[in-house]
Design a protein around this motif. Structure first.
Motif, PDB file in Angstrom:
ATOM      1  N   GLN A  65       0.833  -1.201   0.000  1.00  0.00           N
ATOM      2  CA  GLN A  65       0.000   0.000   0.000  1.00  0.00           C
ATOM      3  C   GLN A  65       0.867   1.250   0.000  1.00  0.00           C
ATOM      4  O   GLN A  65       1.953   1.267   0.586  1.00  0.00           O
ATOM      5  CB  GLN A  65      -0.899   0.037   1.242  1.00  0.00           C
ATOM      6  CG  GLN A  65      -2.143  -0.811   1.150  1.00  0.00           C
ATOM      7  CD  GLN A  65      -3.108  -0.490   2.284  1.00  0.00           C
ATOM      8  OE1 GLN A  65      -2.724   0.055   3.302  1.00  0.00           O
ATOM      9  NE2 GLN A  65      -4.370  -0.833   2.099  1.00  0.00           N
ATOM     10  N   LYS A  67       1.783   4.624   1.474  1.00  0.00           N
ATOM     11  CA  LYS A  67       1.583   5.107   2.842  1.00  0.00           C
ATOM     12  C   LYS A  67       1.226   6.588   2.855  1.00  0.00           C
ATOM     13  O   LYS A  67       1.674   7.366   2.000  1.00  0.00           O
ATOM     14  CB  LYS A  67       2.835   4.859   3.684  1.00  0.00           C
ATOM     15  CG  LYS A  67       4.052   5.693   3.328  1.00  0.00           C
ATOM     16  CD  LYS A  67       5.221   5.338   4.237  1.00  0.00           C
ATOM     17  CE  LYS A  67       6.440   6.192   3.942  1.00  0.00           C
ATOM     18  NZ  LYS A  67       7.609   5.811   4.760  1.00  0.00           N
ATOM     19  N   TYR A  83       5.989   3.220   0.418  1.00  0.00           N
ATOM     20  CA  TYR A  83       4.994   2.169   0.599  1.00  0.00           C
ATOM     21  C   TYR A  83       5.106   1.540   1.986  1.00  0.00           C
ATOM     22  O   TYR A  83       6.072   1.753   2.722  1.00  0.00           O
ATOM     23  CB  TYR A  83       5.167   1.079  -0.470  1.00  0.00           C
ATOM     24  CG  TYR A  83       5.098   1.603  -1.877  1.00  0.00           C
ATOM     25  CD1 TYR A  83       3.869   1.795  -2.502  1.00  0.00           C
ATOM     26  CD2 TYR A  83       6.257   1.927  -2.576  1.00  0.00           C
ATOM     27  CE1 TYR A  83       3.798   2.293  -3.797  1.00  0.00           C
ATOM     28  CE2 TYR A  83       6.195   2.425  -3.869  1.00  0.00           C
ATOM     29  CZ  TYR A  83       4.964   2.608  -4.474  1.00  0.00           C
ATOM     30  OH  TYR A  83       4.899   3.106  -5.745  1.00  0.00           O
TER      31      TYR A  83
END
Length: 412
Positions: A65, A67, A83
C-alpha cells in the motif's frame, strides 16, 4: 524495530476488538520498510511471538500500500520507501529463515544504522541544549553503562504496565537515563551487555524530567536500535568504554543505585488515596510515573489462595516471569545456548486503604514484597501461616507523623 501487540475497538463489529502490531524490515543498506499486521487476537499474538528483532524472515503475499506520510510516520519509523506492507491472516505468511538460508549480507545490516551514522547527538549535546530539546525526536550514539531490572505495575484502570531504565554514557556524559515502556524494547535491552555494548538509537524522544530536573530519553514506537554499529564513530566509543571500564572510571555508583531508577529519599510528596487517584487520572497517557507517599493500611492480602497465584518463578537473567509449563525463560533461552536459572518470588495483589478510599490491586512483588512482609520466600506447607504472622508484626507508620502529614503540616 518491533512494537507490542495492541487491541482497538472494531468499528465494523461493535463490542469486539481488532489487534495489531508493526515491525520494520530491511534488505539493503539504503532501503527498509514498515510492515503492519491486523486481525484476530490469536493470529496477531501468535505471529508477533514467532520472531524477534534481529531474526531473518521471509514474508509471503503481503499487500503493498502507498503510505500516508503524515499519518504513517507519526507512530512508525521514518522510512525511505513510499509504501508499507500489510499482512493478512488469510493470504500472508511470515517464515523464519534457518541459519544456513541467511545471506551474510543480510546479517551485516544488523550493525548498520538506518540513519546517517554521523547524524546524531552526543549525550553532552543533549544536556547542553537542555529544555530546548524537550519533546524532540533525535538520533543518539551511546554506550550502555547499565541495564535496570524491569518494573511492573497496574494502572488505576487495572491495565498492566512495565518500565525499564537503561543508563547510557559516552565521552561527554557519564550517565544518562533512557526509559523503555514496551515489552519488545525491554526484552531487547535485557540482552545488552553493560560496558560492552554501543548502540545507535534512531528516533528517540528526548524529554525534560521535571521530577529529576534533568534530560532523559524515551524509547517510542518509531525507535530503531542498531547494536554495536560497524561505524568509525561507534568503534571510537567502544574503545573509550572498554578503556574506562578497565581503569574503573565508570565505577562511580554502587550496584544498589544501578538497580534503583529513582532515589527513594527524594520522594517527599504526600497524598491521600483520593488525591492519588485524581493525580493518576491527570497523568493518564503521560510516560512519566507519579511518585509519592501515602499513609494507608493493607486492607486486602489474599494469601489463602493457591500458592501458584501468589508465587512466580522468574528468570535470573532478565527477571521476566518464566513459562509455568517448561519453567524456562523463552526470551533468554532463545538468545543464548546457556539455560538461565530461575528463582521464586512473591507476586501479590494488595488493596491499600486510608480514610478517603482504597487503591485496589496494587502489585507487591519480588524483593519489595519480602522487605514489606519482613520474610524471605521459602516454599513450605506453612508458607501462608508464616506470611500472616509476619504481616501482623510489620512496623506501623508513626501515628503522629501520619496525622500531621494528612492534616496539612506535611508537604502536599
Amino acid at each position: 524495530g518491533k512494537t507490542d501487540v495492541k487491541g482497538f475497538p472494531d468499528r465494523k463489529n461493535i463490542g469486539s476488538e481488532r489487534y495489531t502490531f508493526s515491525f520494520t524490515i530491511r534488505d539493503s543498506p539504503a532501503y527498509f520498510i514498515n510492515v503492519n499486521s491486523w486481525g484476530r487476537e490469536e493470529y496477531v499474538r501468535s505471529l508477533s511471538e514467532s520472531f524477534r528483532v534481529g531474526d531473518c524472515v521471509t514474508i509471503e503475499n503481503p499487500l503493498v500500500q502507498t503510505k500516508e506520510l503524515e499519518k504513517e510516520e507519526k507512530f512508525n519509523p521514518t522510512t525511505p520507501s513510499c509504501y508499507k506492507l500489510l499482512l493478512s491472516e488469510t493470504h500472508s505468511a511470515v517464515k523464519i529463515c534457518c541459519h544456513y538460508e541467511v545471506d551474510t549480507k543480510l546479517l551485516s545490516l544488523l550493525h548498520l544504522p538506518v540513519k546517517d551514522p554521523q547524524d546524531y547527538y552526543s549525550l553532552g549535546d543533549i544536556v547542553a541544549n537542555g529544555q530546548s530539546l524537550d519533546g524532540r525526536i533525535i538520533n543518539v550514539l551511546a554506550a550502555v553503562k547499565s541495564v535496570g531490572e524491569p518494573k511492573y505495575f497496574t494502572t488505576s484502570d487495572k491495565r498492566k504496565g512495565q518500565r525499564c531504565e537503561v543508563k547510557l554514557c559516552d565521552e561527554t556524559e557519564s550517565s544518562f537515563a533512557m526509559i523503555c515502556w514496551d515489552n519488545e524494547s525491554i526484552q531487547l535491552v535485557q540482552s545488552w551487555m553493560p560496558r560492552e555494548t554501543v548502540i545507535f538509537a534512531s528516533e528517540l524522544r528526548i524529554n525534560f524530567d521535571k521530577f529529576r530536573n534533568c534530560m532523559t530519553a524515551t524509547v517510542i514506537s518509531k525507535t530503531i536500535f542498531t547494536t554495536n554499529p560497524d561505524t568509525p564513530e561507534a568503534n571510537i566509543l567502544f574503545n573509550f568504554i572498554k578503556e574506562s571500564a578497565a581503569t574503573g572510571a565508570l565505577d562511580d555508583i554502587t550496584e544498589d543505585q544501578l538497580r534503583e531508577s529513582i532515589n527513594l529519599q527524594t520522594i517527599v510528596d504526600i497524598y491521600t488515596v483520593e488525591q492519588l487517584k485524581v493525580k493518576a487520572l491527570q497523568n493518564e497517557g503521560k510516560p512519566e510515573p507519579v511518585y509519592g507517599i501515602i499513609y494507608a493500611y493493607i486492607s486486602t492480602l489474599n494469601i489463602d489462595t493457591d500458592t501458584s497465584k501468589i508465587i512466580r518463578n522468574r528468570c535470573s537473567g532478565c527477571h521476566y516471569v518464566v513459562n509455568e509449563m517448561s519453567n524456562t525463560c523463552t526470551f533468554c533461552n532463545d538468545n543464548t545456548s546457556d539455560a538461565k536459572s530461575v528463582f521464586t518470588s512473591f507476586d501479590l495483589l494488595v488493596d491499600l486503604t486510608d480514610h478517603t478510599g482504597t487503591l485496589r490491586s496494587c502489585n507487591l512483588s519480588d524483593v519489595v514484597a519480602e522487605e514489606t512482609l519482613s520474610c524471605t520466600l521459602v516454599l513450605s506447607p506453612s508458607l501462608r501461616t508464616g506470611l500472616r504472622v509476619n504481616l501482623l508484626s510489620c512496623r506501623l507508620a508513626d501515628p503522629v507523623e501520619a496525622s500531621q502529614s494528612l492534616s496539612g503540616k506535611g508537604r502536599k
